[in-house]
Write a protein that holds these residues in place. Sequence first.
Motif, PDB file in Angstrom:
ATOM      1  N   ILE A   1       0.830  -1.205   0.000  1.00  0.00           N
ATOM      2  CA  ILE A   1       0.000   0.000   0.000  1.00  0.00           C
ATOM      3  C   ILE A   1       0.866   1.257   0.000  1.00  0.00           C
ATOM      4  O   ILE A   1       0.638   2.194  -0.786  1.00  0.00           O
ATOM      5  N   LEU A   2       1.884   1.300   0.870  1.00  0.00           N
ATOM      6  CA  LEU A   2       2.737   2.485   0.946  1.00  0.00           C
ATOM      7  C   LEU A   2       3.482   2.726  -0.354  1.00  0.00           C
ATOM      8  O   LEU A   2       3.822   3.876  -0.684  1.00  0.00           O
ATOM      9  N   ALA A   3       3.716   1.671  -1.126  1.00  0.00           N
ATOM     10  CA  ALA A   3       4.423   1.813  -2.402  1.00  0.00           C
ATOM     11  C   ALA A   3       3.645   2.676  -3.387  1.00  0.00           C
ATOM     12  O   ALA A   3       4.231   3.237  -4.324  1.00  0.00           O
ATOM     13  N   TRP A   4       2.316   2.800  -3.213  1.00  0.00           N
ATOM     14  CA  TRP A   4       1.517   3.641  -4.100  1.00  0.00           C
ATOM     15  C   TRP A   4       1.758   5.126  -3.863  1.00  0.00           C
ATOM     16  O   TRP A   4       1.469   5.945  -4.736  1.00  0.00           O
ATOM     17  N   ASP A   5       2.262   5.481  -2.683  1.00  0.00           N
ATOM     18  CA  ASP A   5       2.521   6.883  -2.386  1.00  0.00           C
ATOM     19  C   ASP A   5       3.748   7.326  -3.179  1.00  0.00           C
ATOM     20  O   ASP A   5       4.845   6.781  -2.984  1.00  0.00           O
ATOM     21  N   PRO A   6       3.608   8.296  -4.087  1.00  0.00           N
ATOM     22  CA  PRO A   6       4.771   8.717  -4.882  1.00  0.00           C
ATOM     23  C   PRO A   6       5.942   9.190  -4.028  1.00  0.00           C
ATOM     24  O   PRO A   6       7.098   9.108  -4.463  1.00  0.00           O
ATOM     25  N   ALA A   7       5.662   9.663  -2.818  1.00  0.00           N
ATOM     26  CA  ALA A   7       6.738  10.133  -1.949  1.00  0.00           C
ATOM     27  C   ALA A   7       7.542   8.980  -1.353  1.00  0.00           C
ATOM     28  O   ALA A   7       8.624   9.209  -0.791  1.00  0.00           O
ATOM     29  N   VAL A   8       7.017   7.752  -1.463  1.00  0.00           N
ATOM     30  CA  VAL A   8       7.699   6.582  -0.906  1.00  0.00           C
ATOM     31  C   VAL A   8       8.216   5.691  -2.031  1.00  0.00           C
ATOM     32  O   VAL A   8       9.416   5.427  -2.160  1.00  0.00           O
ATOM     33  N   GLY A   9       7.292   5.190  -2.852  1.00  0.00           N
ATOM     34  CA  GLY A   9       7.675   4.339  -3.974  1.00  0.00           C
ATOM     35  C   GLY A   9       7.984   2.921  -3.540  1.00  0.00           C
ATOM     36  O   GLY A   9       8.224   2.643  -2.352  1.00  0.00           O
ATOM     37  N   PRO A  10       8.013   1.987  -4.495  1.00  0.00           N
ATOM     38  CA  PRO A  10       8.249   0.572  -4.166  1.00  0.00           C
ATOM     39  C   PRO A  10       9.585   0.315  -3.485  1.00  0.00           C
ATOM     40  O   PRO A  10       9.688  -0.553  -2.613  1.00  0.00           O
ATOM     41  N   ALA A  11      10.618   1.067  -3.841  1.00  0.00           N
ATOM     42  CA  ALA A  11      11.956   0.783  -3.312  1.00  0.00           C
ATOM     43  C   ALA A  11      12.055   1.067  -1.818  1.00  0.00           C
ATOM     44  O   ALA A  11      12.834   0.411  -1.099  1.00  0.00           O
ATOM     45  N   ASN A  12      11.290   2.024  -1.312  1.00  0.00           N
ATOM     46  CA  ASN A  12      11.407   2.428   0.097  1.00  0.00           C
ATOM     47  C   ASN A  12      10.224   2.004   0.955  1.00  0.00           C
ATOM     48  O   ASN A  12      10.185   2.305   2.147  1.00  0.00           O
ATOM     49  N   ALA A  13       9.251   1.318   0.352  1.00  0.00           N
ATOM     50  CA  ALA A  13       8.005   1.035   1.063  1.00  0.00           C
ATOM     51  C   ALA A  13       8.220   0.106   2.254  1.00  0.00           C
ATOM     52  O   ALA A  13       7.655   0.334   3.337  1.00  0.00           O
ATOM     53  N   ARG A  14       9.019  -0.939   2.079  1.00  0.00           N
ATOM     54  CA  ARG A  14       9.231  -1.891   3.181  1.00  0.00           C
ATOM     55  C   ARG A  14       9.924  -1.209   4.361  1.00  0.00           C
ATOM     56  O   ARG A  14       9.507  -1.375   5.517  1.00  0.00           O
ATOM     57  N   ALA A  15      10.950  -0.436   4.073  1.00  0.00           N
ATOM     58  CA  ALA A  15      11.668   0.241   5.152  1.00  0.00           C
ATOM     59  C   ALA A  15      10.753   1.218   5.883  1.00  0.00           C
ATOM     60  O   ALA A  15      10.822   1.356   7.113  1.00  0.00           O
ATOM     61  N   ARG A  16       9.888   1.888   5.139  1.00  0.00           N
ATOM     62  CA  ARG A  16       8.963   2.835   5.766  1.00  0.00           C
ATOM     63  C   ARG A  16       7.981   2.110   6.676  1.00  0.00           C
ATOM     64  O   ARG A  16       7.717   2.553   7.802  1.00  0.00           O
ATOM     65  N   ALA A  17       7.445   0.986   6.233  1.00  0.00           N
ATOM     66  CA  ALA A  17       6.514   0.216   7.054  1.00  0.00           C
ATOM     67  C   ALA A  17       7.189  -0.289   8.322  1.00  0.00           C
ATOM     68  O   ALA A  17       6.618  -0.220   9.416  1.00  0.00           O
ATOM     69  N   GLU A  18       8.416  -0.803   8.190  1.00  0.00           N
ATOM     70  CA  GLU A  18       9.139  -1.309   9.365  1.00  0.00           C
ATOM     71  C   GLU A  18       9.424  -0.188  10.361  1.00  0.00           C
ATOM     72  O   GLU A  18       9.330  -0.383  11.585  1.00  0.00           O
ATOM     73  N   ALA A  19       9.761   0.986   9.838  1.00  0.00           N
ATOM     74  CA  ALA A  19      10.071   2.108  10.724  1.00  0.00           C
ATOM     75  C   ALA A  19       8.830   2.556  11.496  1.00  0.00           C
ATOM     76  O   ALA A  19       8.907   2.854  12.699  1.00  0.00           O
ATOM     77  N   LEU A  20       7.698   2.604  10.832  1.00  0.00           N
ATOM     78  CA  LEU A  20       6.462   2.999  11.502  1.00  0.00           C
ATOM     79  C   LEU A  20       6.064   1.989  12.570  1.00  0.00           C
ATOM     80  O   LEU A  20       5.504   2.355  13.612  1.00  0.00           O
ATOM     81  N   LEU A  21       6.372   0.719  12.334  1.00  0.00           N
ATOM     82  CA  LEU A  21       6.064  -0.321  13.317  1.00  0.00           C
ATOM     83  C   LEU A  21       7.039  -0.258  14.484  1.00  0.00           C
ATOM     84  O   LEU A  21       6.634  -0.274  15.655  1.00  0.00           O
ATOM     85  N   ALA A  22       8.335  -0.163  14.186  1.00  0.00           N
ATOM     86  CA  ALA A  22       9.355  -0.196  15.235  1.00  0.00           C
ATOM     87  C   ALA A  22       9.314   1.035  16.131  1.00  0.00           C
ATOM     88  O   ALA A  22       9.595   0.950  17.334  1.00  0.00           O
ATOM     89  N   SER A  23       8.943   2.183  15.574  1.00  0.00           N
ATOM     90  CA  SER A  23       8.963   3.427  16.344  1.00  0.00           C
ATOM     91  C   SER A  23       7.784   3.567  17.310  1.00  0.00           C
ATOM     92  O   SER A  23       7.783   4.450  18.165  1.00  0.00           O
ATOM     93  N   GLY A  24       6.781   2.716  17.151  1.00  0.00           N
ATOM     94  CA  GLY A  24       5.577   2.844  17.961  1.00  0.00           C
ATOM     95  C   GLY A  24       4.522   3.739  17.322  1.00  0.00           C
ATOM     96  O   GLY A  24       3.428   3.925  17.886  1.00  0.00           O
ATOM     97  N   ALA A  25       4.825   4.295  16.137  1.00  0.00           N
ATOM     98  CA  ALA A  25       3.865   5.179  15.474  1.00  0.00           C
ATOM     99  C   ALA A  25       2.597   4.424  15.091  1.00  0.00           C
ATOM    100  O   ALA A  25       1.485   4.968  15.187  1.00  0.00           O
ATOM    101  N   ALA A  26       2.752   3.178  14.661  1.00  0.00           N
ATOM    102  CA  ALA A  26       1.581   2.383  14.291  1.00  0.00           C
ATOM    103  C   ALA A  26       0.731   2.073  15.523  1.00  0.00           C
ATOM    104  O   ALA A  26      -0.506   2.109  15.468  1.00  0.00           O
ATOM    105  N   ARG A  27       1.405   1.764  16.627  1.00  0.00           N
ATOM    106  CA  ARG A  27       0.661   1.487  17.870  1.00  0.00           C
ATOM    107  C   ARG A  27      -0.107   2.736  18.312  1.00  0.00           C
ATOM    108  O   ARG A  27      -1.274   2.641  18.735  1.00  0.00           O
ATOM    109  N   ALA A  28       0.504   3.887  18.184  1.00  0.00           N
ATOM    110  CA  ALA A  28      -0.173   5.129  18.547  1.00  0.00           C
ATOM    111  C   ALA A  28      -1.339   5.402  17.597  1.00  0.00           C
ATOM    112  O   ALA A  28      -2.380   5.931  18.017  1.00  0.00           O
ATOM    113  N   ALA A  29      -1.178   5.030  16.329  1.00  0.00           N
ATOM    114  CA  ALA A  29      -2.264   5.224  15.366  1.00  0.00           C
ATOM    115  C   ALA A  29      -3.474   4.375  15.731  1.00  0.00           C
ATOM    116  O   ALA A  29      -4.624   4.827  15.610  1.00  0.00           O
TER     117      ALA A  29
END
Length: 686
Positions: free
Chosen positions: A549-577
């Motif tokens: 899903i994040l890969a659809w965001d032009p600001a992220v793209g397929p190459a960075n989507a996995r790292a972005r998802a992992e960062a949101l999970l590891a930082s607690g941002a997803a839990r806060a969401a």
Amino acid sequence: MGSGLFFFVVGPSGSGKDTLIEGAKAALGPSGRYVFARRAITRPADAGGEAHEALSVDQFEAVSAARGFLLQWQAHGLRYGLRADLLDEMAAGRHVVANGSRAMVAELAAHVPHLVVVEITAPAEVLAQRLTGRGREAAENIAARLDRKVPPFPAGVAVIQVANDSTPRAGVERFVAALEGQAARLRLVRMPIETGRRNVAFLARGCTVVAAPDYLGPGRVDLAGERRSIRAEIALVSDSLLAHDAVGLSQETFAALGLPEGAELVLTRTPVPESRAALRRKIRGEALDEPAYVQVVGDIVEGRYPDSEVAGFLVAADRGLTDGEVLALAKVRASFANRIVWGEPMVVDKHSMGGIPGSRITMIVVPIVAAHGLAIPKTSSRAITSAAGTADAMETLARVDLDAAEVRRTVERARGCIAWNGRLSHSALDDVMNAITRPLGLDSTRWSVASILSKKLAAGSTHVVIDLPFGARARVKSAAEAAEMARLFEQVGAGLGLTVEAIPTDGSGPIGRGIGPALEVRDVLWVLEGHPDAPPDLREKALFFASRILAWDPAVGPANARARAEALLASGAARAALERICEAQGRWSEPVRPARLTRTVVAATTGTITNIDGFAVAGIARLAGAPQDKGAGIDLKARSGDHLRAGDPLFVIHASSAADLDAAAAQAATFDGFTFDAGRESAASR
């Protein structure tokens, strides 16, 4: 005695109103139930045309001054009037039939309690032929008459049409049938009977208003009164249970109609659906185009077909739909939905074909995506045959029965929601279809593609990722079937203007540890909080789909989507969401916990686990009380590939009652769902 009806007969010159009224007078006048009004006209008695009350202009003025007219108007240089004493006839319970002017409908509606406008129609060529035959007007005058534009009828006025395009005899028969149909007024009674989804109306076998036995059968009737109506099937009761001038409605039907007991209802037969020819073509195996599906689906939604014919249509659709039919059905289904418009360039969604116990990745994907900032208004179903649906699981933390306005507010505050789709009515067709397909066991994947994508379109989604788990016990059985379904999802999605990515995944066994609402949410929270006991397969699958899903965001793209998802999970941002989503939806003061009564099921043999039957373990969880009891379920202690010794734990059953715990344990002793190497099955509990 209740008030009679006022039938105001209107129609263009040449439509044959006078002929029909005279025919109806001969047929119905002797009954004493009808009064056929004579119009007062400032025209000599021997001037030809209808039989009328001839008045001079002075006489007409005198009657008008004495308030002797109920209604008066001018046309063609003459003055017309209907006497006020017609109200007395109505008060005595008789029905008045009067020839009138379309322009006077609004004024008449303000003076009579029960007005029914009867519009006589005929094709233009028939009208022209009749007017020419009279020999009263030149051809250009006739053409001008036919081109004259008529205003619409006032809102809220009951209007019925009678086509007089054939012989006088046929026209009179139709006219009489229309009057009698409207005059079939029955007193509303609420019956102490529940009929579930079905709208059912009851007549006494000896009903004196209509011939009750004639209405038995697969057809439906329309019941209308005071600007409200409902469609129902008829059942008969003994004369001792219902008055002869009454119609009874089941509890659900009475509530849906929304009129008080004692209200007058008009009973008419539901017209034969115009789409029946198309429906029968589908039953024969032919393909239908979009206009045909518009007709068929519209008539199904309107309740014009009995369940038997809808079932025949659905069986035919289950057997085969072309790609074009799937797209047509998706468009038509969406047209019957309440569409949400978000005003955002990208609104994302995730859907799973389901059937995999414990695979509660939606509750991880939505917080990750929401934490990133994309709008993800996720609506989900409750469990039907499984131990938990996403809505059941989310309901252990917060409200899920949101309406459209609450979904919008939640997404505005938290960028995402996880709501139950039951209150949103994305498709007006679903209640009708599900009530038939589920008992029949119909589960067409092609029909599902149309249904799912129509809901995504109605929900305002622009980008949708689809999880297609396949396996022997999954809804999709093989990799080949999943690949074909993925192709169809993406092709139909493109036809609807959606960006769809459908991905086959391994559905050979459960995902995560918990099976049952509270136990599955425990796993979700472990993943979001980075707990050491978090199931790695649940975490990995959630990250995979969040990345797509994040890969659809032009600001992220397929190459960075996995790292972005992992960062949101590891930082607690997803839990806060998830916390923000729960707050916006309405968090419970205390979340539901796993039930306290437990029993451990252990391996009866030593060996390596080669398979876990998800259907079987979900069945054990349901016997323990899930999903109705949100704390019930099972907690897996072993996975495929594990080597166990006899007596090692397979899973722990959680239940709130001893009876449910015993029932689940008894089923586990028969077959616990675990298969070991060399074909040995485990079945032991302690």
